[in-house]
Design a protein around this motif. Structure first.
Motif, mmCIF file in Angstrom:
data_model
loop_
_atom_site.group_PDB
_atom_site.id
_atom_site.type_symbol
_atom_site.label_atom_id
_atom_site.label_comp_id
_atom_site.label_asym_id
_atom_site.label_seq_id
_atom_site.Cartn_x
_atom_site.Cartn_y
_atom_site.Cartn_z
ATOM 1 N N GLN A 90 -6.679 -36.672 -30.492
ATOM 2 C CA GLN A 90 -5.789 -35.649 -30.925
ATOM 3 C C GLN A 90 -4.364 -35.526 -30.491
ATOM 4 O OE1 GLN A 90 -7.918 -31.675 -29.729
ATOM 5 N NE2 GLN A 90 -5.714 -30.578 -30.015
ATOM 6 N N LEU A 128 -9.987 -40.191 -40.238
ATOM 7 C CA LEU A 128 -9.745 -39.000 -39.364
ATOM 8 C C LEU A 128 -9.302 -37.713 -40.108
ATOM 9 C CD1 LEU A 128 -9.562 -38.134 -36.403
ATOM 10 C CD2 LEU A 128 -7.248 -39.252 -36.008
ATOM 11 N N LEU A 135 -9.444 -36.956 -43.065
ATOM 12 C CA LEU A 135 -10.546 -36.269 -43.905
ATOM 13 C C LEU A 135 -11.379 -35.622 -42.724
ATOM 14 C CD1 LEU A 135 -11.321 -39.137 -46.203
ATOM 15 C CD2 LEU A 135 -10.187 -36.982 -46.860
ATOM 16 N N LEU A 136 -11.768 -35.994 -41.746
ATOM 17 C CA LEU A 136 -12.532 -35.458 -40.483
ATOM 18 C C LEU A 136 -11.784 -34.062 -40.394
ATOM 19 C CD1 LEU A 136 -15.026 -35.683 -38.687
ATOM 20 C CD2 LEU A 136 -13.428 -36.467 -36.990
ATOM 21 N N THR A 137 -10.639 -34.256 -40.031
ATOM 22 C CA THR A 137 -10.207 -33.137 -39.427
ATOM 23 C C THR A 137 -9.356 -31.932 -40.295
ATOM 24 O OG1 THR A 137 -8.143 -34.584 -39.067
ATOM 25 C CG2 THR A 137 -9.573 -34.232 -37.245
ATOM 26 N N GLY A 138 -9.556 -32.498 -41.807
ATOM 27 C CA GLY A 138 -8.891 -31.394 -42.724
ATOM 28 C C GLY A 138 -7.391 -31.624 -42.713
ATOM 29 N N GLU A 173 -12.327 -36.771 -25.505
ATOM 30 C CA GLU A 173 -11.497 -36.691 -26.738
ATOM 31 C C GLU A 173 -12.040 -35.776 -27.583
ATOM 32 O OE1 GLU A 173 -8.415 -38.079 -27.735
ATOM 33 O OE2 GLU A 173 -9.151 -36.623 -29.240
ATOM 34 N N ILE A 231 -11.901 -35.063 -30.642
ATOM 35 C CA ILE A 231 -12.037 -35.568 -31.868
ATOM 36 C C ILE A 231 -13.321 -36.105 -31.860
ATOM 37 C CG2 ILE A 231 -11.349 -37.633 -33.747
ATOM 38 C CD1 ILE A 231 -9.304 -35.463 -33.304
ATOM 39 N N LEU A 263 -15.631 -33.251 -32.651
ATOM 40 C CA LEU A 263 -15.563 -32.808 -34.094
ATOM 41 C C LEU A 263 -16.464 -33.925 -34.972
ATOM 42 C CD1 LEU A 263 -11.717 -32.148 -34.645
ATOM 43 C CD2 LEU A 263 -13.782 -30.697 -33.856
ATOM 44 N N ARG A 264 -16.569 -35.025 -34.733
ATOM 45 C CA ARG A 264 -17.278 -36.057 -35.191
ATOM 46 C C ARG A 264 -18.685 -35.929 -34.967
ATOM 47 N NH1 ARG A 264 -14.690 -40.157 -37.650
ATOM 48 N NH2 ARG A 264 -12.829 -41.057 -36.738
ATOM 49 N N CYS A 274 -15.183 -29.944 -42.044
ATOM 50 C CA CYS A 274 -13.946 -29.114 -41.772
ATOM 51 C C CYS A 274 -13.423 -28.458 -43.035
ATOM 52 C CB CYS A 274 -12.815 -30.052 -41.273
ATOM 53 S SG CYS A 274 -11.319 -29.358 -40.710
#
Lengths: 91, 689
Positions: free
Chosen positions: A43, A70, A72-75, B181, B183, B186-187, B196
């Motif tokens: 992040q 990443l 795509l995952l996080t928009g 982390e 992230i 989120l995964r 998302c």
């Protein structure tokens, strides 16, 4: 034009180390950021990239597959790579 | 705190969780469990899963997910807790322990496919479910083709669009600073089926104002209806308050916690001020330091603790030196000096208590050893444990694991008979191994006992003669024959197995115990069983001893060995050929061991009545009387390893620095007396007065 090359592992320590380089690149046009070698990104670095895109004249980021995944995952794919922020996709 | 340190904490918590799960499953085996026991096992596994997710240990996380899914069903009563299931859970716990080891050491993940299949099958079989392991929450109609309701439900689920719900995630600075982390979390949401739908970048400042440590981003994920809110919350369990989450469609994205930024005229660009001004109320709230979380314990780096112990050791020495110096200057009766001594002792006790840990952490590995032995030998063994909360120094605990493992393996392999033999001997088919620990006279006594066949002394003696360990005509007592099993290279096992029988185990055990400053004794009764009793010091750092004078040397006798001291009257010491002497202690004769010759410290007194006799108790040779010139003090001493600074010496356990700065050797009373008795200082005579 100076290009900032992102390390393979863009963790928090990398964000701390690279911030001065990002800041130094301000004021000299579009920031070129080569993220084609990135395999892992957290992040902290993601925020730097968003910030770079929104600072000065923006930034053009060359992503790696991991960086695209990443985003795509996080928009954040549009935020990081769409043309309005001078981003570019690299094959 | 570095990420490595945080990860270290995670693994320490993994160990605690594994122990808690082991204890819970042991309670289930014993039939003493209740709903809270199952809940505790679930929480332990779940806690490991949470941390594994945060640190990206995918193999560990995947395994715990399947494991906890079954535990969740057991907790909910969907799956009955049968003996067969318990066996699966115990084996799963062993694999989980291996997974934790692999994650910690960076090694290959263990082969878990078989156990995973069993876990999944157990859940499907018992609950009548056929859900794949990755989607354990989905429940269909099972195998019954005529379950109309289930068929309709599943059909409806396919036709109707699934209702999604939303979760807002706002990681703060701490979520990144503590080594985890966001992230990865989120995964994990994505793995649950989330996607998302919005990223909040509105708080990200321009580069010249950004703080790389702060958390600026926020996300909104749409979660499938099949995922419960509790499941989504669990993803964030480990990260705690460092990540704010808000659930439900009506909830708003939580605000970031950003520190106030000093905006100078040079950097006061309008684009920078806007987002920061927008978060001002939140920033103001964040500026007030939050009260520390109420906790009952903290984790300390062991190196820091060791430094504290070392410093306290030096303090003890300095205090003793000051007292000695003042005494030499004839300055006595100072009240403050007494206070200093009391305080020094209090600080020392407090420091040592920080290092103290319950021995249960070592005992807790035994159930797994017994399970593995049951699988390889076919001998099923019941474990009885007592005194597991007995505390001793962490260093001792760390070094105790290996000898304890050897002794447990030896008990099952050599001690416990096969089920057929036990039944024939009128014993229960299942053997029993009991472990106990207790404090006694400033030391800890650990007893490892089995109810097996006991030591076959005739066979042990024959083997010892065959291997040339003892002479064929040697006359040995029962105790001496038992002790032969500690001789290097001794083994009576008919076949060499990978458990024991190579003759390298028991002498290693004795050596390990000796290195800990402890002793090991055997109590064995044919047909009834064998017990090994380990007597260990509570700490390896500081002890209490008697300062004695031998010639021109000062020596230390550990107080734990001392029974009494006396100046013998004429007639109490008698000769026994070749200049050996025996002391009559209330009708019982014990050998007198002069120390002068041993330490090359001048001439010993002409007669024992010219010196002082210190009666000591030893494991190997019973009581003996050490002949010394005098006793000068009794005090605490800081143990310094002789091997570190010089080399190992027979009869010497270590060294210490006395109050006057003089180095004094600490006696290994057991070894010293055993050598002296073996060299012919005399065999104890009973009732010979």
């Amino acid at each position: 034009m100076h290009t900032i090359i992102l390390p393979e592992r863009c963790d928090r320590a990398a964000a701390e180390a690279m911030l001065p380089e990002f800041v130094a690149g301000l004021g000299s046009g579009v920031l070129r950021i080569d993220g084609s070698g990135v395999r892992q990104c957290g992040q902290a670095m993601l925020q730097l990239l968003v910030s770079a895109r929104r600072s000065g004249e923006g930034a053009a980021i060359t992503p790696s597959p991991a960086l695209i995944d990443l985003a795509l995952l996080t928009g954040l794919d549009g935020e990081l790579f769409d043309d309005h922020g001078h981003g570019e996709h690299a094959a | 705190m570095s990420p490595e340190e945080i990860q270290g904490i995670f693994f320490a918590e993994c160990d605690e969780s594994l122990q808690a799960a082991e204890a819970g499953l042991a309670a289930c085996q014993a039939g003493t469990h209740d709903a809270e026991t199952i809940n505790a096992i679930f929480r332990a596994v779940h806690s490991i899963k949470g941390g594994a997710g945060a640190f990206g240990f995918e193999g560990l996380q995947g395994f715990t997910h399947i494991f906890e899914t079954l535990l969740s069903d057991v907790r909910d009563g969907t799956v009955p807790l049968s003996a067969r299931l318990l066996d699966v859970l115990l084996r799963a716990l062993d694999v989980l322990s291996d997974h934790v080891c692999a994650a910690r050491n960076g090694g290959d993940a263990p082969a878990d496919a078989a156990v995973l299949a069993e876990l999944t099958a157990a859940q499907a079989r018992n609950a009548g479910l056929a859900a794949p392991p990755s989607e354990p929450e989905e429940k269909d109609g099972g195998d019954d083709p005529f379950d109309l309701d289930s068929l309709l439900d599943s059909l409806g689920a396919e036709l109707a669009p699934a209702a999604e719900w939303h979760i807002h995630v706002r990681p703060h600075a701490g979520a990144m600073a503590n080594g985890s982390e966001p992230i990865l979390l989120l995964r994990e949401l994505a793995r649950l089926g989330g996607r998302c739908i919005a990223a909040d970048c509105s708080h990200v400042p321009p580069l010249d104002l950004i703080d790389w440590q702060a958390g600026y981003l926020g996300w909104t994920f749409a979660m499938p209806a099949g995922v419960s809110e509790a499941e989504a919350r669990e993803v964030f369990d480990f990260i705690g308050e460092d990540c704010t989450i808000a659930l439900g469609d009506g909830a708003a994205m939580p605000a970031p916690r950003l520190a106030p930024v000093q905006v100078t005229s040079e950097v006061a660009a309008p684009v920078a001020i806007a987002p920061i001004a927008a978060s001002a109320p939140e920033a103001a709230a964040a500026a007030v330091p939050a009260p520390p979380a109420a906790g009952q314990s903290i984790r300390i780096d062991l190196a820091k603790l060791d430094r504290l112990i070392d410093t306290v050791g030096e303090l003890v020495i300095a205090q003793a030196m000051l007292a000695q110096r003042l005494t030499n200057e004839n300055v006595t009766g100072i009240e403050e000096l007494g206070l200093l001594e009391t305080l020094t002792r209090d600080i020392q006790e407090s420091a040592m208590s920080i290092r103290a840990q319950p021995i249960g952490s070592v005992f807790s590995r035994v159930p797994r050893i017994l399970r593995e032995l049951a699988a390889t030998t076919g001998k099923h063994t019941r474990l009885e444990v007592s005194g597991e909360s007995t505390e001793l120094d962490k260093t001792v605990i760390e070094k105790l694991g290996e000898p304890l493992t050897h002794l447990i393996r030896n008990a099952v392999d050599h001690g416990i008979e096969s089920a057929e033999e036990r039944i024939a001997a009128g014993k229960p088919a299942e053997g029993t191994v009991s472990l106990s620990a207790e404090h006694r006279s400033g030391r800890i006594h650990i007893r490892i006992a089995d109810d097996g066949k006991g030591i076959d002394q005739a066979r042990v003696l024959a083997k010892a003669i065959e291997k040339g360990i003892v002479a064929p005509d040697a006359q040995l007592t029962r105790e001496e024959i038992d002790l032969l099993i500690f001789a290097p290279g001794f083994s009576t096992a008919q076949t060499v197995s990978n458990i024991s029988g190579r003759g390298v185990g028991m002498d290693v055990v004795r050596q390990s115990v000796k290195e800990l400053g402890g002793r090991i004794a055997i109590e064995s009764e044919p047909g009834k069983g064998t017990a090994f009793v380990l007597t260990l010091p509570l700490t390896l750092a500081i002890s209490e001893g008697m300062i004695i004078n031998v010639g021109d040397q000062a020596l230390v006798v550990p107080l734990a060995s001392v029974v009494e001291s006396l100046r013998p009257q004429a007639g109490e010491v008698r000769g026994l050929g070749h200049g050996q002497a025996m002391l009559n202690v209330r009708g019982r004769f014990i050998p007198v061991v002069p120390l002068h010759g041993f330490f090359g410290a001048g001439r010993q007194p002409q007669s024992a009545s010219d010196g002082v006799l210190i009666v000591v108790e030893t494991e190997a040779a019973g009581k003996a009387a050490l002949l010394v010139d005098g006793i000068s003090d009794q005090r605490q001493f800081v143990i310094k390893s002789l091997e570190t600074h010089y080399r190992s010496m027979e009869g010497v356990a270590g060294a210490t620095i006395l109050g006057d700065g003089q180095v004094a050797l600490i006696l290994d009373v057991d070894g010293l007396v055993a050598n002296a008795v073996a060299a012919g200082a005399g065999i104890p005579l009973e009732d010979a007065a």
